[in-house]
Design an enzyme around this catalytic site. Structure first.
Site, PDB file in Angstrom:
ATOM      1  N   SER A 140       1.007  -1.019   0.001  1.00 16.75           N
ATOM      2  CA  SER A 140       0.322  -0.042   0.033  1.00 16.75           C
ATOM      3  C   SER A 140       0.837   1.435  -0.104  1.00 16.75           C
ATOM      4  O   SER A 140       2.104   1.113   0.388  1.00 16.75           O
ATOM      5  CB  SER A 140      -0.899   0.074   1.117  1.00 16.75           C
ATOM      6  OG  SER A 140      -1.584   1.291   1.562  1.00 16.75           O
ATOM      7  N   TYR A 153      -1.243  -1.207  10.349  1.00 14.44           N
ATOM      8  CA  TYR A 153      -1.725  -1.435   8.990  1.00 14.44           C
ATOM      9  C   TYR A 153      -0.564  -0.895   7.996  1.00 14.44           C
ATOM     10  O   TYR A 153       0.232  -1.398   7.301  1.00 14.44           O
ATOM     11  CB  TYR A 153      -2.783  -0.780   8.520  1.00 14.44           C
ATOM     12  CG  TYR A 153      -3.102  -0.890   6.913  1.00 14.44           C
ATOM     13  CD1 TYR A 153      -3.970  -2.077   6.403  1.00 14.44           C
ATOM     14  CD2 TYR A 153      -2.867  -0.107   5.991  1.00 14.44           C
ATOM     15  CE1 TYR A 153      -4.259  -2.205   5.047  1.00 14.44           C
ATOM     16  CE2 TYR A 153      -3.286  -0.209   4.643  1.00 14.44           C
ATOM     17  CZ  TYR A 153      -3.698  -1.203   4.291  1.00 14.44           C
ATOM     18  OH  TYR A 153      -4.149  -1.528   2.797  1.00 14.44           O
TER      19      TYR A 153
HETATM   20  N1  NAD Z   1      -8.864  -0.328  -0.904  1.00 19.02           N
HETATM   21  C1  NAD Z   1      -7.798   0.310  -0.865  1.00 19.02           C
HETATM   22  O1  NAD Z   1      -7.738   1.695  -0.837  1.00 19.02           O
HETATM   23  C2  NAD Z   1      -6.396  -0.287  -0.597  1.00 19.02           C
HETATM   24  C3  NAD Z   1      -5.205   0.676  -0.708  1.00 19.02           C
HETATM   25  C4  NAD Z   1      -4.022  -0.106  -0.506  1.00 19.02           C
HETATM   26  C5  NAD Z   1      -3.934  -1.437  -0.279  1.00 19.02           C
HETATM   27  N2  NAD Z   1      -4.877  -2.106  -0.195  1.00 19.02           N
HETATM   28  C6  NAD Z   1      -4.746  -3.282  -0.182  1.00 19.02           C
HETATM   29  O2  NAD Z   1      -5.551  -4.380  -1.278  1.00 19.02           O
HETATM   30  C7  NAD Z   1      -5.870  -5.692  -0.569  1.00 19.02           C
HETATM   31  C8  NAD Z   1      -7.171  -5.923  -1.141  1.00 19.02           C
HETATM   32  O3  NAD Z   1      -8.175  -5.119  -0.374  1.00 19.02           O
HETATM   33  P1  NAD Z   1      -9.354  -4.718  -0.983  1.00 19.02           P
HETATM   34  O4  NAD Z   1      -9.163  -3.105  -0.780  1.00 19.02           O
HETATM   35  O5  NAD Z   1      -9.813  -5.209  -2.191  1.00 19.02           O
HETATM   36  O6  NAD Z   1     -10.246  -5.118   0.095  1.00 19.02           O
HETATM   37  P2  NAD Z   1     -11.616  -6.082   0.325  1.00 19.02           P
HETATM   38  O7  NAD Z   1     -12.063  -6.062   1.719  1.00 19.02           O
HETATM   39  O8  NAD Z   1     -12.623  -5.664  -0.906  1.00 19.02           O
HETATM   40  O9  NAD Z   1     -10.987  -7.585  -0.090  1.00 19.02           O
HETATM   41  C9  NAD Z   1     -10.025  -8.020   0.532  1.00 19.02           C
HETATM   42  C10 NAD Z   1     -10.384  -9.520   0.491  1.00 19.02           C
HETATM   43  O10 NAD Z   1      -9.444 -10.124   1.308  1.00 19.02           O
HETATM   44  C11 NAD Z   1     -10.213 -11.431   2.110  1.00 19.02           C
HETATM   45  N3  NAD Z   1      -9.468 -11.612   3.401  1.00 19.02           N
HETATM   46  C12 NAD Z   1      -9.644 -10.791   4.543  1.00 19.02           C
HETATM   47  N4  NAD Z   1      -8.913 -11.436   5.370  1.00 19.02           N
HETATM   48  C13 NAD Z   1      -8.407 -12.923   4.857  1.00 19.02           C
HETATM   49  C14 NAD Z   1      -7.818 -13.764   5.322  1.00 19.02           C
HETATM   50  N5  NAD Z   1      -7.573 -13.841   6.646  1.00 19.02           N
HETATM   51  N6  NAD Z   1      -7.409 -14.885   4.587  1.00 19.02           N
HETATM   52  C15 NAD Z   1      -7.913 -14.945   3.296  1.00 19.02           C
HETATM   53  N7  NAD Z   1      -8.522 -13.749   2.717  1.00 19.02           N
HETATM   54  C16 NAD Z   1      -9.025 -12.640   3.538  1.00 19.02           C
HETATM   55  C17 NAD Z   1     -11.785 -10.791   2.114  1.00 19.02           C
HETATM   56  O11 NAD Z   1     -12.532 -11.699   2.673  1.00 19.02           O
HETATM   57  C18 NAD Z   1     -11.934 -10.011   0.824  1.00 19.02           C
HETATM   58  O12 NAD Z   1     -12.224 -10.926  -0.104  1.00 19.02           O
HETATM   59  C19 NAD Z   1      -5.629  -5.640   0.865  1.00 19.02           C
HETATM   60  O13 NAD Z   1      -4.009  -6.120   1.070  1.00 19.02           O
HETATM   61  C20 NAD Z   1      -5.338  -4.162   1.326  1.00 19.02           C
HETATM   62  O14 NAD Z   1      -4.544  -3.950   2.126  1.00 19.02           O
HETATM   63  C21 NAD Z   1      -6.260  -1.739  -0.445  1.00 19.02           C
END
Ligand code: NAD
Length: 279
Positions: A140, A153
Site C-alpha cells: 500500500s 496497517y
Molecule cells: N482499497 C484500498 O484503498 C487499498 C489501498 C491499499 C492497499 N489495499 C490492499 O489491497 C488488498 C485488497 O483489499 P481490498 O481493498 O480489495 O479489500 P476487500 O475487503 O474488498 O478485499 C479483501 C479480501 O481479502 C479477504 N480476506 C480478509 N482476510 C482474509 C484472510 N485472513 N484470509 C484470506 N482472505 C482474507 C476478504 O474476505 C476480501 O475478499 C489488501 O491487501 C489491502 O490492504 C487496499
C-alpha cells in the site's frame, strides 16, 4: 491471445475488491485460477461464474496449512503454479496508538504480513523447481508515506515492501520474480469494514467511499480495483520478465506529494497576506 494463456494463478483475497478484479482479469487473459479467501459465498459464486478454469478454496492466509493447501490445490487441479498473488488484507487495528490492543496488533500483522510470508513460502518450492514464476504481493502507499492508513496497517505494509525486495534477491536467482503493488485510494468494501460496517453494508455504501476518494489524487478518481488489477496483470505476465524486487505504485499520484492546486491555494493566500502587511 491472452497475456496469461496456459498459466496457473492463485489469488488470495479473490472474493472481493482488488482480488476479485484481478481474478476476473487474469481469467479473461487466459489463466487457470484458484480463488483463495475466507468469504466462501462470494468466492464460490465467482468461481462458478467463471467456469471450469476457475476454482475456489477456503483459505485463511494467516494459517499455514490453509495457504499450503491452496497451493497444493492449484498443483493438483491445474498441474502447476505460475502466478501467486498474495493480495488478501484487512485494515485491522484502527484508532490512535493508545487504543490499539495487542490482539488487534497481532491480527493485523497475521493477515497482512504473515499471510504474504506464507504465500511466498509455499509458492516458492514449485516455482524454483520449474525455474520460473511471478509472485506479487499487495502492499500500500501507506507503506511508504505516513498519514495514509492506520499505524499497524502502515507498518505491516512497509514490511511487505521490504520483505518483497529481500526475497526477490533470493528467488530471482532461481528465475522466480517477486514484486509488489502499492494501491492508493481504491473504493472497496475494506474501507467500510474498517469502520465497523458489515460486509453487506460496506458494499452498499461503496458510492460514499467513491465520492470521498474522487479528489484524493492528482488524477481525478476514484481509482478502481481494476486499475490495480491491470498493474498486477503486468507483473504476472511475461511483459515484466526483467522486473524483480519492484514496488509498483498505483495511486493516481496520491503519494507523490501535495497537489498543485492545494499548493497554489496556500501560496496565493500567503502572497495576499504579505501584500496586506506591506501596504
Ligand atoms: N482499497 C484500498 O484503498 C487499498 C489501498 C491499499 C492497499 N489495499 C490492499 O489491497 C488488498 C485488497 O483489499 P481490498 O481493498 O480489495 O479489500 P476487500 O475487503 O474488498 O478485499 C479483501 C479480501 O481479502 C479477504 N480476506 C480478509 N482476510 C482474509 C484472510 N485472513 N484470509 C484470506 N482472505 C482474507 C476478504 O474476505 C476480501 O475478499 C489488501 O491487501 C489491502 O490492504 C487496499
Amino acid at each position: 491471445m491472452g497475456r496469461l494463456d496456459g498459466k496457473v494463478a492463485v489469488v488470495t483475497g479473490g472474493s472481493s475488491g482488488i482480488g476479485e478484479a484481478s481474478a476476473r482479469l487474469f481469467h479473461a487473459e487466459g489463466a487457470s485460477l484458484v480463488i483463495a479467501d475466507i468469504r466462501d459465498d462470494r468466492g464460490e459464486a465467482l468461481a462458478r461464474e467463471l467456469g471450469p478454469r476457475a476454482s475456489y478454496v477456503h483459505c485463511d492466509v494467516s494459517t499455514e496449512a490453509d495457504v499450503k493447501a491452496a497451493v497444493d490445490h492449484a498443483l493438483a487441479r491445474f498441474g502447476g503454479l505460475d502466478v501467486m498473488f498474495n493480495n488478501a488484507g484487512i485494515a485491522g487495528a484502527v484508532g490512535g496508538v493508545e487504543e490499539v490492543t495487542v490482539e488487534a496488533f497481532d491480527r493485523t500483522l497475521a493477515v497482512n504480513l504473515r499471510g504474504v510470508f506464507l504465500g511466498v513460502k509455499h509458492a516458492a518450492p514449485t516455482m524454483k523447481r520449474r525455474g520460473r514464476g511471478s509472485i506479487i504481493n499487495t502492499a500500500s502507499v501507506a507503506g511508504i508515506r505516513a498519514g495514509y492508513g492506520n499505524h499497524v496497517y502502515s507498518a505491516a505494509k512497509a514490511a511487505v515492501i521490504q520483505f518483497t525486495r529481500s526475497v526477490a534477491m533470493e528467488l530471482g536467482e532461481h528465475g522466480v520474480r517477486v514484486n509488489c503493488v502499492l494501491p492508493g485510494f481504491i473504493p472497496t468494501p475494506m474501507i467500510g469494514l474498517a469502520r465497523g460496517l458489515s460486509a453487506e453494508e460496506a458494499e452498499e455504501k461503496l458510492r460514499v467511499v467513491e465520492e470521498a476518494f474522487t479528489g484524493a489524487q492528482p488524477i481525478r478518481g476514484p481509482g478502481a480495483p481494476v486499475d490495480v488489477a491491470r498493474a498486477a496483470l503486468w507483473l504476472a505476465s511475461d511483459d515484466s520478465a526483467f522486473v524483480n524486487g519492484h514496488a509498483l505504485v498505483v495511486d493516481g499520484g496520491a503519494s507523490g506529494g501535495r497537489m498543485w492546486s492545494t499548493y497554489q491555494e496556500a501560496v496565493v493566500g500567503l502572497e495576499e497576506r504579505l501584500r496586506e502587511r506591506t501596504l
